[in-house]
Design a protein around this motif. Structure first.
Motif, PDB file in Angstrom:
ATOM      1  N   ILE A  52     -22.071   0.847 -43.846  1.00  0.00           N
ATOM      2  CA  ILE A  52     -22.468   1.111 -45.466  1.00  0.00           C
ATOM      3  C   ILE A  52     -20.642   0.615 -46.123  1.00  0.00           C
ATOM      4  O   ILE A  52     -20.915   0.269 -46.774  1.00  0.00           O
ATOM      5  N   SER A  53     -19.891   1.021 -44.941  1.00  0.00           N
ATOM      6  CA  SER A  53     -18.448   0.767 -46.099  1.00  0.00           C
ATOM      7  C   SER A  53     -18.047  -0.093 -45.840  1.00  0.00           C
ATOM      8  O   SER A  53     -17.337  -0.351 -47.155  1.00  0.00           O
ATOM      9  N   THR A  54     -18.977  -1.163 -44.793  1.00  0.00           N
ATOM     10  CA  THR A  54     -18.051  -3.174 -45.391  1.00  0.00           C
ATOM     11  C   THR A  54     -18.199  -3.102 -46.838  1.00  0.00           C
ATOM     12  O   THR A  54     -17.450  -3.572 -47.270  1.00  0.00           O
ATOM     13  N   ALA A 161     -30.620  11.029 -43.304  1.00  0.00           N
ATOM     14  CA  ALA A 161     -30.827  10.273 -42.031  1.00  0.00           C
ATOM     15  C   ALA A 161     -30.560   8.903 -41.597  1.00  0.00           C
ATOM     16  O   ALA A 161     -30.601   8.451 -41.049  1.00  0.00           O
ATOM     17  N   GLY A 162     -29.051   9.160 -42.282  1.00  0.00           N
ATOM     18  CA  GLY A 162     -27.787   8.328 -42.417  1.00  0.00           C
ATOM     19  C   GLY A 162     -27.829   8.572 -40.910  1.00  0.00           C
ATOM     20  O   GLY A 162     -28.022   8.669 -40.010  1.00  0.00           O
ATOM     21  N   ALA A 163     -26.349   7.118 -41.126  1.00  0.00           N
ATOM     22  CA  ALA A 163     -25.317   7.690 -39.532  1.00  0.00           C
ATOM     23  C   ALA A 163     -24.920   8.480 -38.819  1.00  0.00           C
ATOM     24  O   ALA A 163     -24.867   9.492 -37.978  1.00  0.00           O
ATOM     25  N   THR A 184     -33.086  12.620 -48.690  1.00  0.00           N
ATOM     26  CA  THR A 184     -33.330  11.029 -48.105  1.00  0.00           C
ATOM     27  C   THR A 184     -33.399  10.236 -49.743  1.00  0.00           C
ATOM     28  O   THR A 184     -33.901  11.160 -51.077  1.00  0.00           O
ATOM     29  N   GLY A 185     -33.836   8.949 -49.402  1.00  0.00           N
ATOM     30  CA  GLY A 185     -34.057   8.581 -50.516  1.00  0.00           C
ATOM     31  C   GLY A 185     -36.063   7.903 -51.004  1.00  0.00           C
ATOM     32  O   GLY A 185     -36.373   7.685 -51.608  1.00  0.00           O
ATOM     33  N   SER A 186     -36.601   8.399 -49.247  1.00  0.00           N
ATOM     34  CA  SER A 186     -38.040   7.838 -49.450  1.00  0.00           C
ATOM     35  C   SER A 186     -39.115   9.513 -49.060  1.00  0.00           C
ATOM     36  O   SER A 186     -38.386  10.082 -48.015  1.00  0.00           O
ATOM     37  N   GLU A 188     -41.232   8.434 -46.532  1.00  0.00           N
ATOM     38  CA  GLU A 188     -41.705   8.349 -45.436  1.00  0.00           C
ATOM     39  C   GLU A 188     -40.288   9.393 -44.499  1.00  0.00           C
ATOM     40  O   GLU A 188     -40.601   9.400 -43.196  1.00  0.00           O
ATOM     41  N   LYS A 189     -39.354   8.713 -45.296  1.00  0.00           N
ATOM     42  CA  LYS A 189     -37.912   8.837 -43.774  1.00  0.00           C
ATOM     43  C   LYS A 189     -37.656  11.258 -44.130  1.00  0.00           C
ATOM     44  O   LYS A 189     -37.137  11.062 -43.000  1.00  0.00           O
ATOM     45  N   ALA A 190     -38.521  11.074 -45.384  1.00  0.00           N
ATOM     46  CA  ALA A 190     -38.149  12.496 -45.134  1.00  0.00           C
ATOM     47  C   ALA A 190     -39.724  13.401 -44.327  1.00  0.00           C
ATOM     48  O   ALA A 190     -39.223  13.929 -42.854  1.00  0.00           O
ATOM     49  N   ILE A 204     -35.303  14.767 -52.414  1.00  0.00           N
ATOM     50  CA  ILE A 204     -35.955  12.941 -52.343  1.00  0.00           C
ATOM     51  C   ILE A 204     -34.510  13.218 -53.362  1.00  0.00           C
ATOM     52  O   ILE A 204     -35.615  13.631 -54.619  1.00  0.00           O
ATOM     53  N   ARG A 205     -33.759  11.620 -53.945  1.00  0.00           N
ATOM     54  CA  ARG A 205     -33.035  12.011 -55.009  1.00  0.00           C
ATOM     55  C   ARG A 205     -33.785  11.008 -55.095  1.00  0.00           C
ATOM     56  O   ARG A 205     -34.750  10.193 -54.731  1.00  0.00           O
ATOM     57  N   GLY A 206     -33.637  10.700 -56.613  1.00  0.00           N
ATOM     58  CA  GLY A 206     -34.453   9.773 -57.548  1.00  0.00           C
ATOM     59  C   GLY A 206     -36.179  10.979 -57.587  1.00  0.00           C
ATOM     60  O   GLY A 206     -36.691   9.936 -58.823  1.00  0.00           O
ATOM     61  N   ASP A 227     -21.303  17.067 -47.397  1.00  0.00           N
ATOM     62  CA  ASP A 227     -21.046  16.024 -48.083  1.00  0.00           C
ATOM     63  C   ASP A 227     -21.524  14.205 -48.419  1.00  0.00           C
ATOM     64  O   ASP A 227     -20.228  14.106 -47.227  1.00  0.00           O
ATOM     65  N   MET A 228     -22.440  13.701 -47.852  1.00  0.00           N
ATOM     66  CA  MET A 228     -21.815  12.087 -47.588  1.00  0.00           C
ATOM     67  C   MET A 228     -22.102  11.455 -48.647  1.00  0.00           C
ATOM     68  O   MET A 228     -22.127  10.227 -48.675  1.00  0.00           O
ATOM     69  N   VAL A 229     -22.386  12.145 -50.273  1.00  0.00           N
ATOM     70  CA  VAL A 229     -22.687  11.521 -51.268  1.00  0.00           C
ATOM     71  C   VAL A 229     -21.693  11.496 -52.142  1.00  0.00           C
ATOM     72  O   VAL A 229     -21.322  10.953 -53.072  1.00  0.00           O
ATOM     73  N   GLY A 251     -18.025  11.964 -47.350  1.00  0.00           N
ATOM     74  CA  GLY A 251     -18.501  10.219 -47.599  1.00  0.00           C
ATOM     75  C   GLY A 251     -18.607  10.344 -49.497  1.00  0.00           C
ATOM     76  O   GLY A 251     -18.639  11.735 -50.189  1.00  0.00           O
ATOM     77  N   ALA A 252     -18.542   9.477 -49.679  1.00  0.00           N
ATOM     78  CA  ALA A 252     -19.414   9.656 -51.361  1.00  0.00           C
ATOM     79  C   ALA A 252     -20.383   7.895 -51.798  1.00  0.00           C
ATOM     80  O   ALA A 252     -19.918   7.773 -52.421  1.00  0.00           O
ATOM     81  N   LEU A 253     -21.318   8.407 -51.343  1.00  0.00           N
ATOM     82  CA  LEU A 253     -22.339   6.949 -51.318  1.00  0.00           C
ATOM     83  C   LEU A 253     -22.681   7.289 -52.861  1.00  0.00           C
ATOM     84  O   LEU A 253     -22.839   5.970 -53.385  1.00  0.00           O
ATOM     85  N   ALA A 255     -21.188   6.905 -54.811  1.00  0.00           N
ATOM     86  CA  ALA A 255     -19.946   5.925 -55.883  1.00  0.00           C
ATOM     87  C   ALA A 255     -20.281   4.678 -54.803  1.00  0.00           C
ATOM     88  O   ALA A 255     -20.396   2.536 -55.382  1.00  0.00           O
ATOM     89  N   GLU A 256     -20.282   4.764 -53.399  1.00  0.00           N
ATOM     90  CA  GLU A 256     -20.316   3.397 -52.675  1.00  0.00           C
ATOM     91  C   GLU A 256     -21.427   3.053 -52.671  1.00  0.00           C
ATOM     92  O   GLU A 256     -21.229   1.311 -52.628  1.00  0.00           O
ATOM     93  N   LEU A 257     -22.577   2.950 -52.837  1.00  0.00           N
ATOM     94  CA  LEU A 257     -24.008   2.264 -53.240  1.00  0.00           C
ATOM     95  C   LEU A 257     -24.135   2.237 -54.236  1.00  0.00           C
ATOM     96  O   LEU A 257     -25.976   2.359 -54.501  1.00  0.00           O
ATOM     97  N   ALA A 258     -23.637   2.311 -55.808  1.00  0.00           N
ATOM     98  CA  ALA A 258     -23.972   2.840 -56.982  1.00  0.00           C
ATOM     99  C   ALA A 258     -24.632   1.530 -56.449  1.00  0.00           C
ATOM    100  O   ALA A 258     -24.407   0.015 -56.551  1.00  0.00           O
ATOM    101  N   ALA A 287     -12.564  12.960 -39.974  1.00  0.00           N
ATOM    102  CA  ALA A 287     -12.956  13.090 -38.320  1.00  0.00           C
ATOM    103  C   ALA A 287     -11.770  11.796 -37.324  1.00  0.00           C
ATOM    104  O   ALA A 287     -11.311  12.076 -36.693  1.00  0.00           O
ATOM    105  N   CYS A 288     -11.496  10.601 -38.289  1.00  0.00           N
ATOM    106  CA  CYS A 288     -10.841   9.820 -37.508  1.00  0.00           C
ATOM    107  C   CYS A 288      -8.961  10.710 -37.556  1.00  0.00           C
ATOM    108  O   CYS A 288      -8.497  10.541 -37.003  1.00  0.00           O
ATOM    109  N   GLU A 289      -8.507  10.509 -38.648  1.00  0.00           N
ATOM    110  CA  GLU A 289      -7.513  10.769 -39.060  1.00  0.00           C
ATOM    111  C   GLU A 289      -7.231  12.490 -38.693  1.00  0.00           C
ATOM    112  O   GLU A 289      -5.917  12.558 -38.486  1.00  0.00           O
TER     113      GLU A 289
END
Ligand SMILES: NC(=O)c1ccc[n+]([C@@H]2O[C@H](COP(=O)([O-])OP(=O)(O)OC[C@H]3O[C@@H](n4cnc5c(N)ncnc54)[C@H](OP(=O)(O)O)[C@@H]3O)[C@@H](O)[C@H]2O)c1
Length: 344
Positions: A52-54, A161-163, A184-186, A188-190, A204-206, A227-229, A251-253, A255-258, A287-289
């Motif tokens: 999703i960073s794409t 539930a993400g990567a 998570t966002g739903s 079903e995922k929960a 559940i967000r939202g 924290d991914m979000v 991560g800062a999802l 912002a990334e996925l606003a 993790a890479c750096e």
């Protein structure tokens, strides 16, 4: 023996997404298969990862974001991400041979010419590609080298539930966590997270405020937060941190996925009085750096845990390069689970 075609397909950016990312922002193009230069390896890709960073890399202002770990994409650029491929041609003096499987960073194309030093030979025949292309490694590094989990800790994982999150919840448990809570966002995922990944509770967000939901799930507070979000779950975690709590920020999802488009800034309001009084540690971690040498350690632990039948590597899978842009838009929309992979 692979028969080399004269052309192969790539995916490139044709429009910067403003708002939701859609498949139309990309095109599948046919390009000549480039013969490798003396220091390059020609690879026929078998799998590539969709991250999703794409979305952030493809956004218009990406060039001005300081310190993003990926190169921003200009119009016409071919996308890139982790890939597993089969060596077709390698420099004579290299230790690579046709048929070897290699891990490299030139996904989103059927054939790649890869600098020799960027190819890592892997023993992946019969191994789930999610082991090498998934983010279990990132989750493991964050929970062992970024923060430490102690026996009985209450651990909260946002985007659980993400990567990264789908592995982080399971790994936290293996490392001794007593209670593991995800977001998570739903519904079903929960349900899936509790049934398949072993989460004790999921917020559940939202729905209702996350602080309220987290207070119910962790009435005595939390010890570790992955924290991914950023944003609301980070605020919730800070308000429920126990004395000596440790946060690892990956991560800062938010912002990334606003919804209105990838944001360059991820601001959040925290009560620093409470962080000081409770001796909370916040650590930004890559993790890479921060930890390049631990991948082999992770693969050893993963195979041991898999052998014991105690961990799964969840993935959402698509077939064919033409499905890549759709897979990416579905991932950004929150419709997928685990790491997203395209098989070629
Ligand atoms: N530090 C490192 O070493 C490192 C390495 C790789 C990636 N990262 C970063 O870590 C973060 C997680 O990466 P990932 O690949 O594992 O992503 P991911 O969690 O798989 O991201 C996709 C998920 O984000 C959630 N989401 C969608 N819209 C959202 C919104 N507006 N706010 C919050 N969540 C939303 C959805 O899950 P739900 O519907 O379940 O909420 C969606 O399925 C990203 O920011 C990534 O850039 C860090």
């Amino acid at each position: 023996m692979l028969v080399l075609p004269s052309v192969s397909r790539i995916v490139r950016l044709v429009a910067h997404p403003d708002g939701a990312l859609r498949p139309e922002h990309f095109e599948i193009a046919e390009v000549p298969v480039q013969p490798p230069t003396p220091n390059e390896v020609l690879v026929c890709n078998r799998w590539f990862r969709v991250s999703i960073s794409t979305r952030l890399m493809a956004s218009k202002g990406a060039q001005s974001i300081k310190g993003i770990p990926f190169p921003p994409l200009n119009l016409g650029d071919t996308l890139a991400d982790g890939a597993i491929g089969e060596v077709v041609q390698a420099p004579a003096e290299s230790d690579l041979h046709p048929g070897d499987l290699v891990l490299h960073g030139f996904g989103w194309r059927e054939y790649a010419t890869v600098p020799q030093q960027d190819c890592v030979r892997i023993d992946a025949r019969g191994v789930d590609p999610a082991v090498y292309l998934g983010h279990g490694w990132t989750a493991y590094a964050a929970l062992t080298h970024g923060v430490q989990v102690h026996d009985g800790d209450v651990v909260f994982v946002s985007s659980g539930a993400g990567a990264i999150g789908s592995m982080a919840g399971q790994i936290a448990r293996k490392l001794g966590a007593g209670r593991v809570i995800g977001s998570t966002g739903s519904e079903e995922k929960a349900r899936w997270m509790k049934a398949e990944l072993g989460y004790d509770e999921v917020v559940i967000r939202g729905a209702t405020p996350i602080t309220q939901q987290l207070a119910q799930a962790a009435p005595d507070g939390i010890d570790v937060y992955v924290d991914m979000v950023g944003g609301e779950p980070l605020q919730a975690a800070a308000s429920l941190a126990r004395h000596g709590a440790r946060f690892v920020l990956l991560g800062a999802l938010s912002a990334e996925l606003a919804a209105e488009g990838a944001e360059k800034l991820a601001p959040v309001e925290l009560d620093t009085f409470q962080l000081i009084v409770r001796g909370v540690t916040l650590r930004g971690y890559s993790a890479c750096e921060d930890d390049r040498d631990g991948f082999a350690e992770w693969v050893r632990w993963l195979s041991r845990w898999q052998h014991e039948g105690k961990i799964i590597s969840p993935s959402s899978r698509f077939q064919g390069i033409e499905q890549g842009p759709f897979a990416l838009s579905e991932a950004c929309a929150g419709n997928l689970k685990g790491v997203v992979l395209v098989e070629l």
